[in-house]
Each structure stands twice: as C-alpha cells, then as structure tokens.
Scaffold this active site. Structure first.
Site, PDB file in Angstrom:
ATOM      1  N   ARG A  25       0.832  -1.206   0.000  1.00  0.00           N
ATOM      2  CA  ARG A  25       0.000   0.000   0.000  1.00  0.00           C
ATOM      3  C   ARG A  25       0.867   1.257   0.000  1.00  0.00           C
ATOM      4  O   ARG A  25       0.531   2.259  -0.630  1.00  0.00           O
ATOM      5  CB  ARG A  25      -0.931  -0.014   1.214  1.00  0.00           C
ATOM      6  CG  ARG A  25      -1.924  -1.181   1.211  1.00  0.00           C
ATOM      7  CD  ARG A  25      -2.691  -1.224   2.515  1.00  0.00           C
ATOM      8  NE  ARG A  25      -3.621  -2.342   2.592  1.00  0.00           N
ATOM      9  CZ  ARG A  25      -3.323  -3.542   3.062  1.00  0.00           C
ATOM     10  NH1 ARG A  25      -2.085  -3.791   3.493  1.00  0.00           N
ATOM     11  NH2 ARG A  25      -4.238  -4.496   3.110  1.00  0.00           N
ATOM     12  N   SER A  77      -9.601  -5.248  11.303  1.00  0.00           N
ATOM     13  CA  SER A  77     -10.215  -5.676  12.561  1.00  0.00           C
ATOM     14  C   SER A  77     -11.399  -6.597  12.311  1.00  0.00           C
ATOM     15  O   SER A  77     -11.605  -7.572  13.038  1.00  0.00           O
ATOM     16  CB  SER A  77     -10.661  -4.444  13.360  1.00  0.00           C
ATOM     17  OG  SER A  77      -9.558  -3.601  13.638  1.00  0.00           O
ATOM     18  N   HIS A 136      -2.529   0.747   8.343  1.00  0.00           N
ATOM     19  CA  HIS A 136      -3.311  -0.192   7.535  1.00  0.00           C
ATOM     20  C   HIS A 136      -2.351  -0.707   6.471  1.00  0.00           C
ATOM     21  O   HIS A 136      -2.259  -0.198   5.367  1.00  0.00           O
ATOM     22  CB  HIS A 136      -4.510   0.502   6.892  1.00  0.00           C
ATOM     23  CG  HIS A 136      -5.244  -0.371   5.905  1.00  0.00           C
ATOM     24  ND1 HIS A 136      -5.724  -1.614   6.228  1.00  0.00           N
ATOM     25  CD2 HIS A 136      -5.561  -0.175   4.602  1.00  0.00           C
ATOM     26  CE1 HIS A 136      -6.323  -2.139   5.173  1.00  0.00           C
ATOM     27  NE2 HIS A 136      -6.225  -1.287   4.173  1.00  0.00           N
TER      28      HIS A 136
END
Length: 316
Positions: free
Chosen positions: A91, A152, A178
């Site tokens: 990412r 989560s 993240h």
C-alpha cells in the site's frame, strides 16, 4: 422542499466506490447519494444501475451522477478513487500516485463550499488521510480514514471461526498502519468478555495449533491474496466504509478502529494511524487509549514511525 435530508457523495466509481454505493443503497444509509468520477460515463452508468435497483429495495433514496459542486451541501464525501493495484506493490508503494489523485480531487471538493466530513479509503490510507486533512483545511476530526477497521473485521471473523462463536461476541482490533506493519494488541482481545490470552492458556489442548504470530501475518497478507485473485477487495471495504458513515450520520457514538489524528494518545502526535475512535455526528469525538503491554507499545510505535516516514515524503 426536502427538510433534513442526509446527503453523501462518493468520489471514484471503480470497483470499490461502486461497492460502497451499492451497500449504501441496500441499507438505505442516506437520503441522497451522488457519484462523481473522472469518467463521467462510468459514474452515470453506476448511478443509473443503482436507480434501477430501487424498485425492489423499498428505499426512497435518490441516486444520481454529478459534479463537484454537488459536494457543497453534502454531509459526507467518501474518497474511493485509486489507481489499479500492481502485483507486488505494498500500500505504501502507492504513495506518490495516490497523492497526485488527492491533488486533483480535494481542491475541487473544497471549491464547492463543502464543510462536512471526508472519509478516505484511498491507500496508503493513513498518509492519505493526513494529506487530505492538510489539503482541505478541515479540522482533523472531520477527516477520517478507514484505517484498520477492515483488518479488525477480518480478525474478528477469524477468531469467531476458531472459537465457533458469533463474531459479535468477539471484541478484537488491529492498530497502527493499515498495511504490513499493523499490530494486533492481543492483550486487549476478548471473546464473551474473557481475555483471549486467558482462553488460550485455559484451552491448551483445544487451541494447541493456534499461533499468535501466524494469525497476525495472515491478517496482514489476506488482502494481497484477494487482490491478486479478483483485482481488488470490494465487499469488505464497502461494508466497513458504510459502518463508518452510518455511525456519523446517525450519531451512534460507536467505537470503530479508524485512521484518525493522534494528539498525544499512545505517545504520538501530528499523524494519522489506525486506533479505536468514538464516532458521532461531528466525526471523531474522541480516541480510546488502551493500556497496551510493553511489547505492544514498542510494535505500535514502530508501525506509526513507518507512517511518519512516508508522510515526510509528501513534504508537509
């Protein structure tokens, strides 16, 4: 004249933006939904397709394609625009191109006179949330990234499956980036109110194959497997985003681990990271600060440090 109608705008109608829009329509999250995309035919097609679904949904939502001036009276703008994933990327590798996308989108949103809240999906979401906060000039509580909310949810599902319990009985979350450095604070995870670490100790035979490190790695990497197989993660992030939007629009005061600005919590300030936050109609009402173990504190600091390093590349 409609009174008190809630309005959401989605910028970016690729696979993620379209999935978010569909989830919103199926769950009647807002009264008015507008789709914006650089490809106007795509936003028109998605909006029209969604309009055709309304006849069977019982919803009275209004869905249409539009331009950035539509953001002026929106309660929430969701930024779902992104370039296609390239195999082998993390990412964080998307940083420069993602920043370029934000440079094109955010000024146009703000030019409309918008002063609502922005929910950022675009990766790397922690750095992009901070960037959108700076570009927009909006208060940090009004700019929220999806953060580790989806991670989560993946963890909750996995633990519920292992324990053969309803996911609603599992309280679990991921924190930090993240991305590949995210952490699972095992000291805070409970099933039916019982600490998961105690459950492992009390069920050594039943859970003898359960390995905390393996699960942590699996939760980090599962998105790559999905993206490599189908091109993008869509349903999970759509449901995640819609829960965040719903918590804001309906003033739920719901705790969701999102990407939010840290102001001294966990010993960090001036950066966005995935942490549990109370969401209400003002956005981030407050952050929840857990008493982490010493090793978890070290790992979280390391993860936030990575976010900070990449934030510096934007020269903000």
């Amino acid at each position: 004249m409609a009174i008190g109608r809630s309005k959401v705008v989605i910028v970016g109608t690729g696979s993620v933006g379209a999935a978010v829009a569909f989830d919103m329509v199926m769950n009647y999250i807002c009264d008015d939904l507008t789709l914006i995309d650089i490809n106007k035919e795509k936003s028109w097609a998605e909006a029209t397709d969604l309009q055709h679904s309304l006849g069977y949904s019982g919803s009275r939502m209004r869905v249409k394609a539009g331009e950035y001036e539509e953001c002026k009276d929106a309660d929430i703008v969701i930024i779902a625009a992104a370039l296609p994933y390239i195999t082998g990327q993390t990412r964080l590798d998307m940083l420069e191109k993602a920043a370029g996308i934000m440079n094109n989108i955010v000024p146009n949103i703000m030019k409309s006179g918008f002063f609502g809240m922005i929910v950022v999906i675009t990766n790397p979401v922690d750095v992009m949330s901070y960037y959108v906060h700076k570009l927009s000039g909006l208060p940090s509580n009004k700019v929220i990234g999806t953060g580790t909310a989806l991670d989560s949810a993946r963890l909750k599902y996995h633990l519920a499956d292992v324990m053969s319990v309803d996911p609603q009985s599992v309280h679990a979350l991921c924190m930090g980036e993240h991305g590949d450095s995210q952490i699972i604070p095992w000291s805070q995870i409970t099933v039916g109110g019982k600490k998961f670490l105690d459950i492992i100790n009390d069920n050594k035979i039943r859970l003898k194959c359960f390995d905390l490190n393996s699960v942590t790695e699996d939760i980090k990497k599962i998105a790559y497997r999905i993206v490599n197989a189908k091109g993008a993660t869509t349903f999970g992030i759509a449901a995640t985003t819609v829960q965040i939007v719903k918590a804001i629009l309906r003033d739920e005061n719901k705790v969701i681990p999102v990407s939010a600005m840290l102001n001294g919590e966990y010993g960090e300030s001036g950066t966005y990271a995935g942490v549990p936050a109370v969401l209400d109609n003002q956005g981030v009402k407050e952050l929840v600060e857990y008493h982490l173990s010493e090793s978890e504190k070290v790992e979280l600091k390391k993860s936030i440090g990575i976010i900070k390093d990449y934030k510096k590349r934007l020269k903000l």
